[in-house]
Write an enzyme that holds these catalytic residues in place. Structure first.
Site, PDB file in Angstrom:
ATOM      1  N   ARG A   1      -4.398  -0.250 -16.701  1.00  0.00           N
ATOM      2  CA  ARG A   1      -4.743  -1.425 -15.889  1.00  0.00           C
ATOM      3  C   ARG A   1      -3.575  -2.407 -15.904  1.00  0.00           C
ATOM      4  NH1 ARG A   1      -6.948  -5.267 -18.315  1.00  0.00           N
ATOM      5  NH2 ARG A   1      -8.619  -4.155 -19.388  1.00  0.00           N
TER       6      ARG A   1
ATOM      7  N   ASP B   1       0.466 -12.537   5.741  1.00  0.00           N
ATOM      8  CA  ASP B   1      -0.049 -11.173   5.824  1.00  0.00           C
ATOM      9  C   ASP B   1       0.842 -10.416   6.806  1.00  0.00           C
ATOM     10  OD1 ASP B   1      -1.414  -8.828   6.523  1.00  0.00           O
ATOM     11  OD2 ASP B   1      -3.385  -9.726   6.209  1.00  0.00           O
TER      12      ASP B   1
ATOM     13  N   LYS C   1      -2.427   0.551   5.863  1.00  0.00           N
ATOM     14  CA  LYS C   1      -2.009   0.632   7.261  1.00  0.00           C
ATOM     15  C   LYS C   1      -0.617   1.259   7.393  1.00  0.00           C
ATOM     16  CE  LYS C   1      -6.004  -1.189   7.871  1.00  0.00           C
ATOM     17  NZ  LYS C   1      -6.331  -2.255   6.985  1.00  0.00           N
TER      18      LYS C   1
ATOM     19  N   TYR D   1      -7.781 -10.936  10.686  1.00  0.00           N
ATOM     20  CA  TYR D   1      -8.629  -9.787  10.383  1.00  0.00           C
ATOM     21  C   TYR D   1     -10.020 -10.296   9.950  1.00  0.00           C
ATOM     22  CZ  TYR D   1     -10.643  -6.019   7.664  1.00  0.00           C
ATOM     23  OH  TYR D   1     -11.505  -5.096   7.146  1.00  0.00           O
TER      24      TYR D   1
HETATM   25  N1  PLP Z   1      -5.050  -7.724   6.500  1.00  0.00           N
HETATM   26  C1  PLP Z   1      -5.068  -7.147   7.705  1.00  0.00           C
HETATM   27  C2  PLP Z   1      -4.202  -7.689   8.798  1.00  0.00           C
HETATM   28  C3  PLP Z   1      -5.909  -6.049   7.955  1.00  0.00           C
HETATM   29  O1  PLP Z   1      -5.917  -5.490   9.180  1.00  0.00           O
HETATM   30  C4  PLP Z   1      -6.731  -5.562   6.909  1.00  0.00           C
HETATM   31  C5  PLP Z   1      -7.634  -4.420   7.115  1.00  0.00           C
HETATM   32  O2  PLP Z   1      -7.884  -4.009   8.225  1.00  0.00           O
HETATM   33  C6  PLP Z   1      -6.687  -6.204   5.661  1.00  0.00           C
HETATM   34  C7  PLP Z   1      -5.821  -7.271   5.491  1.00  0.00           C
HETATM   35  C8  PLP Z   1      -7.558  -5.766   4.523  1.00  0.00           C
HETATM   36  O3  PLP Z   1      -7.049  -4.614   3.945  1.00  0.00           O
HETATM   37  P1  PLP Z   1      -7.934  -3.457   3.255  1.00  0.00           P
HETATM   38  O4  PLP Z   1      -8.815  -2.870   4.325  1.00  0.00           O
HETATM   39  O5  PLP Z   1      -6.903  -2.514   2.719  1.00  0.00           O
HETATM   40  O6  PLP Z   1      -8.739  -4.104   2.187  1.00  0.00           O
END
Ligand code: PLP
Length: 387
Positions: free
Chosen positions: A53, A178, A203, A106
């Site tokens: 961890r 992000d 992604k 998101y």
């Molecule tokens: N940030 C963006 C722009 C996303 O598109 C997503 C998921 O679709 C996330 C964060 C969250 O990521 P995760 O699905 O890996 O938890």
């Protein structure tokens, strides 16, 4: 790799943190599927590992590579993008603090703020990040973070990272970006003044729709240390196999992104000329309000394309009519995906200020042959128009 030599992105993606294994010479970091490590006497750790961890060699390889390709000081790998976001918020904020979030983001990020962070005591306000004056006006004395997504999911809005870094600095707040949609190959927020980069590595970074993961990359060692403490204390770490899959994906990130961008450009050309499509949202279009900013801060415009069909029925019909574009959530994989954000990825934002238009369709344009993708879309748009 020679540490004194400056290396390009693709070289870093393939080699950073991934020296041949000292025990065997294996050129790819092994999957250290292990929870604990033999100690040579109490406190006598070999290579600094005591419990997975806290740290694991496969995860370390990924974390070093992530830091290098983002141009950061410290990388941390998590079980998912949302785990990374949650850890970041708990590490940097206290109840009573305030965060400015994107007016478009998101849906899961919005849900984290609205349903988890706010009940915990964190206040937040959505602001239109394309409007720097509006973001400045949204700053409060308690504002700790300006949270940026650019381009945004799913409306492909663009924020000027360098300008918002100035707003954050003046406010004594941190700028968090992000960078999931662009990936570090197309955009480097830390070089533009951001303090922390967030990724859903699920992604483009992973790139093959076979692993869920998240990352935080910091501009300073001090911030990295704080986040690493919380990573270990909260425990939402990436497992060794997930870290290995993600590292394997990173090696081809540059070549994949080039193809994502060129295929998306071909798709956009088709959509903008098609009579069934009301509006195309893509930062590469000169008429896009964020086009100039995107051209300034991105190396390419990315593989995500959204468009509006004029009615929810037509949008749903297109989503259900493609054959090569698979109907599914997520994005950034080699295969093309299509979805209806209002009913799928962003259903959790329904009724909120982040609700998305019902006639919106989102494409994650993959790296298949462009001609095949265009034929599939053209046929689906035709079918949607006929009914
Ligand atoms: N940030 C963006 C722009 C996303 O598109 C997503 C998921 O679709 C996330 C964060 C969250 O990521 P995760 O699905 O890996 O938890």
């Amino acid at each position: 790799m020679d540490k004194d030599v400056h290396h390009g992105f693709d070289t870093l993606a393939i080699h950073a943190g991934q020296e041949p294994d000292p025990a065997t010479g294996a050129v790819v970091p092994p999957i250290y599927q292990v929870s604990t490590y033999k100690q040579d006497g109490i406190g006598g750790l070999r290579g600094g590992y005591e419990y997975s961890r806290s740290a694991n060699p496969t995860r370390t390889a990924l974390e070093v590579c992530l830091a290098e390709i983002e141009g950061g000081v410290r990388g941390l790998a998590f079980a998912s993008g949302l785990a990374a976001e949650d850890t970041l918020l708990r590490a940097l904020c206290r109840p009573g603090d305030h965060v400015i979030i994107p007016g478009d983001a998101y849906g899961g990020t919005y849900r984290l703020f609205a349903k988890v962070a706010e009940p915990w005591g964190l206040a937040f306000d959505p602001a239109p990040l394309g409007d720097v004056a509006a973001v400045r006006a949204a700053v409060r004395p308690e504002t700790k973070i300006i949270w940026v997504e650019t381009p945004t999911n799913p409306l492909l809005g663009v924020a000027d990272i360098a300008a918002l870094a100035g707003v954050a600095r003046d406010a004594g707040a941190l700028l968090v970006v992000d960078n999931t949609f662009a990936s570090p190959y197309l955009q480097r927020p830390l070089a533009l003044g951001a303090d922390v980069v967030v990724h859903s590595t699920t992604k483009y970074i992973g790139g093959h729709s076979d692993v869920v993961g998240g990352a935080l990359i910091t501009s300073s060692a001090e911030l990295g240390e704080r986040l690493a403490f919380h990573q270990n204390s909260m425990g939402a770490v990436a497992g060794p196999f997930d870290a290995w899959l993600t590292l394997r994906g990173i090696k081809t990130l540059g070549v994949r992104m080039d193809r994502h961008c060129s295929n998306a450009a071909a798709v956009v050309k088709l959509l903008t000329r098609h009579e069934a499509v009301r509006e195309v949202l893509y930062p590469g279009l000169p008429a896009h309000p964020g086009h100039e900013t995107a051209a300034k801060q991105m190396k390419g415009f990315g593989g995500m394309v959204s468009f509006r069909m004029g009615s929810e029925e037509a949008a749903v019909r297109v989503c259900e009519s493609t054959k090569l574009f698979t109907l599914g959530e997520s994005l950034g994989g080699v295969e093309s995906l299509i979805e209806h954000p209002g009913r799928m990825t962003h259903a959790s934002a329904a009724g909120s200020p982040l609700e998305v238009p019902a006639d919106l369709v989102r494409l994650s344009v993959g790296i298949e042959d462009a001609d095949d993708l265009l034929r599939d879309l053209e046929r689906a748009l035709g079918a949607a128009a006929i009914v």
